[in-house]
Motif scaffolding. Sequence first.
Motif, mmCIF file in Angstrom:
data_model
loop_
_atom_site.group_PDB
_atom_site.id
_atom_site.type_symbol
_atom_site.label_atom_id
_atom_site.label_comp_id
_atom_site.label_asym_id
_atom_site.label_seq_id
_atom_site.Cartn_x
_atom_site.Cartn_y
_atom_site.Cartn_z
ATOM 1 N N GLY A 120 0.793 -1.222 0.000
ATOM 2 C CA GLY A 120 0.000 0.000 0.000
ATOM 3 C C GLY A 120 0.825 1.271 0.000
ATOM 4 O O GLY A 120 0.280 2.357 0.156
ATOM 5 N N LYS A 121 2.124 1.154 -0.184
ATOM 6 C CA LYS A 121 3.006 2.316 -0.231
ATOM 7 C C LYS A 121 3.637 2.404 -1.611
ATOM 8 O O LYS A 121 3.884 1.385 -2.256
ATOM 9 N N MET A 122 3.892 3.622 -2.071
ATOM 10 C CA MET A 122 4.559 3.815 -3.343
ATOM 11 C C MET A 122 6.051 3.968 -3.083
ATOM 12 O O MET A 122 6.471 4.766 -2.243
ATOM 13 N N VAL A 123 6.849 3.195 -3.806
ATOM 14 C CA VAL A 123 8.296 3.233 -3.657
ATOM 15 C C VAL A 123 8.894 3.786 -4.950
ATOM 16 O O VAL A 123 8.621 3.279 -6.037
ATOM 17 N N LEU A 124 9.700 4.838 -4.811
ATOM 18 C CA LEU A 124 10.386 5.457 -5.948
ATOM 19 C C LEU A 124 11.877 5.228 -5.753
ATOM 20 O O LEU A 124 12.436 5.610 -4.727
ATOM 21 N N GLU A 125 12.521 4.587 -6.733
ATOM 22 C CA GLU A 125 13.954 4.296 -6.634
ATOM 23 C C GLU A 125 14.723 5.144 -7.636
ATOM 24 O O GLU A 125 14.357 5.225 -8.799
ATOM 25 N N TYR A 126 15.787 5.757 -7.138
ATOM 26 C CA TYR A 126 16.668 6.584 -7.964
ATOM 27 C C TYR A 126 18.093 6.076 -7.827
ATOM 28 O O TYR A 126 18.509 5.648 -6.755
ATOM 29 N N SER A 127 18.848 6.181 -8.911
ATOM 30 C CA SER A 127 20.273 5.852 -8.810
ATOM 31 C C SER A 127 20.995 7.038 -8.190
ATOM 32 O O SER A 127 20.596 8.185 -8.350
ATOM 33 N N VAL A 128 22.045 6.748 -7.468
ATOM 34 C CA VAL A 128 22.766 7.767 -6.719
ATOM 35 C C VAL A 128 23.926 8.284 -7.570
ATOM 36 O O VAL A 128 24.707 7.504 -8.111
ATOM 37 N N SER A 129 24.024 9.597 -7.677
ATOM 38 C CA SER A 129 25.126 10.176 -8.440
ATOM 39 C C SER A 129 26.408 10.170 -7.619
ATOM 40 O O SER A 129 27.468 9.809 -8.097
ATOM 41 N N ALA A 130 26.310 10.613 -6.364
ATOM 42 C CA ALA A 130 27.477 10.617 -5.475
ATOM 43 C C ALA A 130 26.991 10.469 -4.040
ATOM 44 O O ALA A 130 26.054 11.158 -3.640
ATOM 45 N N PRO A 131 27.588 9.579 -3.254
ATOM 46 C CA PRO A 131 27.161 9.423 -1.863
ATOM 47 C C PRO A 131 27.300 10.739 -1.096
ATOM 48 O O PRO A 131 28.271 11.463 -1.266
ATOM 49 N N GLY A 132 26.308 11.042 -0.283
ATOM 50 C CA GLY A 132 26.324 12.270 0.520
ATOM 51 C C GLY A 132 25.735 13.481 -0.180
ATOM 52 O O GLY A 132 25.565 14.523 0.439
ATOM 53 N N SER A 133 25.406 13.371 -1.475
ATOM 54 C CA SER A 133 24.818 14.517 -2.177
ATOM 55 C C SER A 133 23.311 14.553 -1.940
ATOM 56 O O SER A 133 22.708 13.569 -1.543
#
Length: 169
Positions: free
Chosen positions: A120-133
Amino acid sequence: MKTTPADKSSLPIVEKPFWLSFEFQLRRIGFALLLAIVIAAMVGLFSRGYISDARIVNDSGTLRIDYEKYSRLMSDVDMKITSSQIRENRNRIILGGDFMDSFRIDTLQPQPDKMYSLNGKMVLEYSVSAPGSEQTLWLSLTPMKFGATHSTVAIDNGPEITLHQFIYP
């Protein structure tokens, strides 16, 4: 020449002080109420404005949400979700609570790499450009139900932030 008695409509009007005072007080109250409604609308009690704009940040400072506390049914609502990258390979933003039932997503920028529903939750996944940004997600929403809504937002299964919003009919 014959004179006719005066017509009853031409007699002077008898004014009653009680009703004159009542009308005057009613006008004053009506004017004050109308003025209060206009001022409330100008400062954002019914939609965008100083009272309606809100920002919530989680305890760790990794998630910040800018949203509107008050909105109207079927009108545009903007939401901005800013998250700090926690993991090295991906960033997941999870929208839950009443969010899926109460809002329709009109635009979502940037588009996620992956989007799916889980419990019942929407999950949006993004690739990370740089850790900590920081990564910012802009949502344009349309409220579909009126009343109080309690939506949740979390990143990478971290602690949820609860958004309390009120949608006017």
